[in-house]
Design a protein around this motif. Structure first.
Motif, PDB file in Angstrom:
ATOM      1  N   ALA A  94      41.955 -52.768  -3.447  1.00 55.55           N
ATOM      2  CA  ALA A  94      42.992 -52.474  -2.371  1.00 55.55           C
ATOM      3  C   ALA A  94      43.819 -51.384  -2.903  1.00 55.55           C
ATOM      4  O   ALA A  94      44.121 -50.297  -2.248  1.00 55.55           O
ATOM      5  N   GLU A  95      44.264 -51.244  -4.150  1.00 53.34           N
ATOM      6  CA  GLU A  95      45.076 -50.429  -4.875  1.00 53.34           C
ATOM      7  C   GLU A  95      44.310 -49.135  -4.657  1.00 53.34           C
ATOM      8  O   GLU A  95      44.928 -47.951  -4.301  1.00 53.34           O
ATOM      9  N   SER A  96      43.151 -48.965  -5.073  1.00 50.47           N
ATOM     10  CA  SER A  96      42.360 -47.736  -5.147  1.00 50.47           C
ATOM     11  C   SER A  96      42.170 -47.140  -3.898  1.00 50.47           C
ATOM     12  O   SER A  96      42.187 -46.000  -3.782  1.00 50.47           O
ATOM     13  N   ILE A  97      41.802 -47.909  -2.891  1.00 51.83           N
ATOM     14  CA  ILE A  97      41.708 -47.479  -1.694  1.00 51.83           C
ATOM     15  C   ILE A  97      42.803 -46.782  -1.017  1.00 51.83           C
ATOM     16  O   ILE A  97      43.000 -45.678  -0.603  1.00 51.83           O
ATOM     17  N   ARG A  98      44.155 -47.439  -1.421  1.00 49.20           N
ATOM     18  CA  ARG A  98      45.327 -46.640  -1.126  1.00 49.20           C
ATOM     19  C   ARG A  98      45.819 -45.490  -1.842  1.00 49.20           C
ATOM     20  O   ARG A  98      46.253 -44.643  -1.133  1.00 49.20           O
ATOM     21  N   ASN A  99      45.400 -45.584  -2.846  1.00 51.43           N
ATOM     22  CA  ASN A  99      45.634 -44.248  -3.876  1.00 51.43           C
ATOM     23  C   ASN A  99      44.675 -43.135  -3.511  1.00 51.43           C
ATOM     24  O   ASN A  99      45.279 -41.865  -3.942  1.00 51.43           O
ATOM     25  N   THR A 100      43.564 -43.334  -3.227  1.00 52.22           N
ATOM     26  CA  THR A 100      42.693 -42.510  -3.398  1.00 52.22           C
ATOM     27  C   THR A 100      42.511 -41.565  -2.026  1.00 52.22           C
ATOM     28  O   THR A 100      41.709 -40.612  -1.963  1.00 52.22           O
ATOM     29  N   ILE A 101      42.469 -42.403  -0.864  1.00 53.04           N
ATOM     30  CA  ILE A 101      41.964 -41.810   0.532  1.00 53.04           C
ATOM     31  C   ILE A 101      43.281 -41.479   1.123  1.00 53.04           C
ATOM     32  O   ILE A 101      44.200 -42.293   1.478  1.00 53.04           O
ATOM     33  N   VAL A 276      33.068 -46.679   1.176  1.00 51.10           N
ATOM     34  CA  VAL A 276      31.892 -47.086   0.484  1.00 51.10           C
ATOM     35  C   VAL A 276      31.323 -46.519  -0.663  1.00 51.10           C
ATOM     36  O   VAL A 276      31.090 -47.117  -1.565  1.00 51.10           O
ATOM     37  N   ALA A 277      31.701 -45.243  -0.952  1.00 44.84           N
ATOM     38  CA  ALA A 277      31.386 -44.523  -2.018  1.00 44.84           C
ATOM     39  C   ALA A 277      32.239 -45.014  -3.092  1.00 44.84           C
ATOM     40  O   ALA A 277      31.819 -45.382  -4.215  1.00 44.84           O
ATOM     41  N   LEU A 278      33.644 -45.349  -2.691  1.00 45.06           N
ATOM     42  CA  LEU A 278      34.480 -45.657  -3.770  1.00 45.06           C
ATOM     43  C   LEU A 278      34.288 -46.979  -4.238  1.00 45.06           C
ATOM     44  O   LEU A 278      33.943 -47.366  -5.463  1.00 45.06           O
TER      45      LEU A 278
END
Ligand SMILES: Nc1ncnc2c1ncn2[C@@H]1O[C@H](COP(=O)(O)OP(=O)(O)OP(=O)(O)O)[C@@H](O)[C@H]1O
Ligand SMILES: [Mg+2]
Lengths: 433, 229
Positions: A94-101, A276-278
């Motif tokens: 969840a964190e990385s989705i929020r931070n990278t996209i 998906v890639a992430l």
């Protein structure tokens, strides 16, 4: 043909149809059932597609729903002792989705736990939804009383909860739940809000991902109780134990869902690819699944089109059969009434008059048949809804369509017999017996 | 003025490769107000001639004018119009429409000429009374005797006040008593200066007419005037 005569022609048509009541009725049945099937099928089809579309729309067309699925593999046949299988979405995801996209507007992690809630001596099977206050951004929660979870609740891991009205009804039949405490696994949670008919708790399951679970969750779970995600994390273990064939196994799942909301419809598909890639980078196993409501909407439209074509063809065939039946009877009528046609021609009837006479008879048959078909066809969806528990929608346009079709059938299949009647030689017809 | 003018009229039926001349070089002219009888053995072409005069059929060759209009140039709709407006038919087998009652049967020719409902109902009632059926208006043909049916047919033939009334063996299906009634109605019509053409086998009937035309093998064999009337 004068307008004054239309009334008389119709009257005459009714008269001669009435003279052969049984025959007319039997002939009409073809159209009745044809039209009836058109309306019933359209109503059932429309009902199904509206239900699907509403369900999808409730998921939010700008949402992407990432959910945990059990990876399909390695029932590691070591067979003994304890194995802990860890899979699914994590807080880190969840964190990385929020931070990278960058397109992502809101990311809402959800932890789902099936539990039993109690109040006094009443109890109910419920689903705990551990989530964050921004849940309201991705799902239209309608609060009838109180408030939703706040960031203070989240920050301090408070034992508060928002219950939906299903739970309210089951646990607090007569009491006002607001401010009272619900007991779950020995702890008490203060009710701070009541939501009416919360939407997508198990909704995404409707679309094929976990069909079995859907039945369970709608059949066994009375409703949802929302608590702060932090509270859920600290109070409920992420481990789930199962005993299967003598060996105990444990599973560890952090989050059941991550719901991602983007700014606009256009960004949905590109964001899906990035997610998906992430996640593929972060996960070794295929232990998640992305449901895209927008995509589902499009699929539903496609399915609906195919559905309509199939239903339409069936209805068209039944109408065709009905129409042929009518043509058959009208041809018989024409040859039976050859002499009458001759008399009329001798008395000054033009070919056109004869055509109109027989065409109006056919039209009467089909329109009355169509009308009965519409009535019958409107009743069937009610029965389907009542006994089959399937949603049906009778649209005005389907009634108009059915009526138009029966008129078209009347004209198409009435024209040939009428023409035949008109083109008979007057003298021959007069001699006919 | 001649209502009907026929010159060198031929009607040839072709069946397969065989040609059957039903009418052969007929010359005939019928003045207004005349009462004509057509006689002749069976198959001599009486009905064929009557149908020709009634515009139910077209001649193979020759000229036929009714009321000054050349029929051979008319299309089907125009022929229908002439039948409806200028010709009154009386058939041997009455030819009433079974579904319709007396009034409605009499109204039929007016129906196709676009009379208003009230107008045609009134006139139909008048005509029915004239032929003595004023008390049978709502009866169906099956509820009437043969003579009564034929009287309905006569009333119907008068509906549009035609130029000429054509009757093909009008008493052929009737006993002598009701036959006589029909004939006296025809006499009345003649007295009202209607033009009548009656096909018959009966010498007594032809005696009532002013002129008798004898047909033989599709030809006019002889014509005789009945001056004694
Ligand atoms: N449609 C037809 N096709 C072929 N031949 C016909 C047709 N109509 C009449 N005919 C022939 O024409 C001839 C004249 O027939 P029509 O009916 O005029 O006789 P008719 O004088 O009226 O006889 P009847 O006194 O028996 O009524 C007959 O030989 C008949 O066979
Ligand atoms: Mg004849």
């Amino acid at each position: 043909m004068h307008w004054i005569n239309v009334k008389k022609t119709v009257k005459l048509g009714i008269k001669s149809l009435w003279m052969h009541r049984l025959r007319s009725t039997l002939t009409m049945l073809g159209v009745v059932f044809g039209v009836c099937s058109v309306i019933a099928m359209l109503a059932i089809g429309e009902g199904a597609s509206q239900e699907a579309q509403e369900a999808i729309a409730r998921l939010g067309s700008t949402n992407l729903i990432v959910e945990t699925v059990k990876p399909p593999q390695e029932q590691t046949d070591t067979g003994d002792t304890q194995t802990v299988r860890k899979y699914g979405l994590t807080y880190a995801d969840a964190e990385s989705i929020r931070n990278t996209i960058p397109e992502v507007e809101v990311v809402v992690p959800i932890r789902e736990i099936d539990q039993e809630a109690r109040y006094l001596n009443r109890k109910a099977a419920i689903k705990i939804m551990g989530t964050i206050p921004w849940y309201t951004e991705i799902s239209p929660v309608q609060l009838t009383r109180g408030r939703f979870l706040s960031s203070t609740d989240l920050h301090h891991q408070l034992a508060v909860c928002v219950i939906d009205d299903q739970v309210a009804r089951k646990l607090f039949t007569f009491d006002d739940p607001l401010g009272l405490d619900v007991r779950i696994r020995g702890s008490y949670y203060r009710v701070v809000g009541i939501a009416s008919k919360t939407a997508p708790a198990g909704m995404s399951d409707t679309f094929g991902t976990q069909a079995a679970k859907t039945i369970e969750s709608t059949g066994g779970v009375a409703g949802n109780i929302y608590i702060p995600l932090t509270t859920a994390k600290s109070r409920f273990s992420e481990f789930a134990y199962q005993i299967s064939g003598g060996s105990r196994s444990a599973e560890k799942v952090e989050l059941q869902k991550i719901i991602v909301k983007v700014n606009s419809n256009e960004q949905v598909l590109s964001t899906q690819k990035i997610i998906v890639a992430l996640l593929n980078r972060l996960h070794k196993k295929q232990d998640y699944n992305i449901v895209v409501p927008l995509e589902l909407l499009r699929q539903a439209a496609r399915t609906r089109r195919i559905f309509s074509i199939v239903l339409g063809s069936i209805a068209a065939i039944s109408l065709l059969v009905g129409g042929i039946g009518i043509m058959n009877i009208m041809l018989a009528t024409v040859s039976e009434r050859t002499r009458e046609i001759g008399i009329r021609r001798a008395l000054g009837a033009k070919k056109r008059d004869i055509i109109i006479q027989f065409l109006s008879e056919t039209l009467l048959l089909t329109l009355v048949g169509g009308m009965l078909g519409i009535i019958l066809g409107s009743l069937i969806p009610f029965l389907v809804t009542y006994f089959g528990h399937m949603p049906t929608v009778i649209t005005g346009s389907s009634l108009v369509l059915a009526f138009g079709i029966s008129a078209a059938v009347g004209i198409t299949f009435g024209l040939y017999p009428a023409h035949r009647a008109a083109n008979m030689d007057p003298i021959e017809s007069l001699r006919h017996e | 003025m001649a209502v009907v003018e026929i010159e060198k009229l031929c009607k040839i039926y072709t069946i397969g490769s065989v040609q059957l001349p039903a009418l052969n070089n007929i010359d005939l002219s019928i003045e207004e107000g005349r009462y004509i009888a057509i006689m002749g053995p069976s198959g001599s072409g009486k009905s064929t001639l009557l149908n020709m005069i009634g515009c139910l059929d077209r001649p193979t060759s020759g000229r036929y004018c009714i009321g000054g209009e050349d029929v051979s140039k008319l299309n089907d709709d125009e022929l229908s119009l002439i039948r409806g407006k200028r010709i009154g038919f009386i058939f041997q087998s009455y030819n009433l429409i079974g579904q319709l009652n007396v009034i409605e049967n009499i109204e039929l020719p007016m129906f196709y000429q676009g009379f208003s409902e009230r107008e045609s109902a009134e006139r139909a009632k008048e005509l029915a009374t004239m032929v003595g059926l004023g008390d049978r208006l709502k009866h169906r043909p099956t509820e009437l005797s043969g003579g009564e049916q034929q009287r309905v047919a006569i009333a119907r033939s008068l509906a549009n006040d035609p130029l000429i009334i054509l009757a093909d063996e009008p008493t052929g299906n009737l006993d002598s008593e009701s036959g006589a009634e029909i004939l006296s109605i025809l006499d009345d019509l003649h007295r009202q200066h209607k033009t009548l053409v009656v096909v018959t086998h009966d010498e007594h009937i032809s005696k009532r007419a002013e002129r008798t035309i004898q047909l033989l093998d599709g030809r006019i064999d002889r014509q005789e005037c009945n001056h004694e009337r």
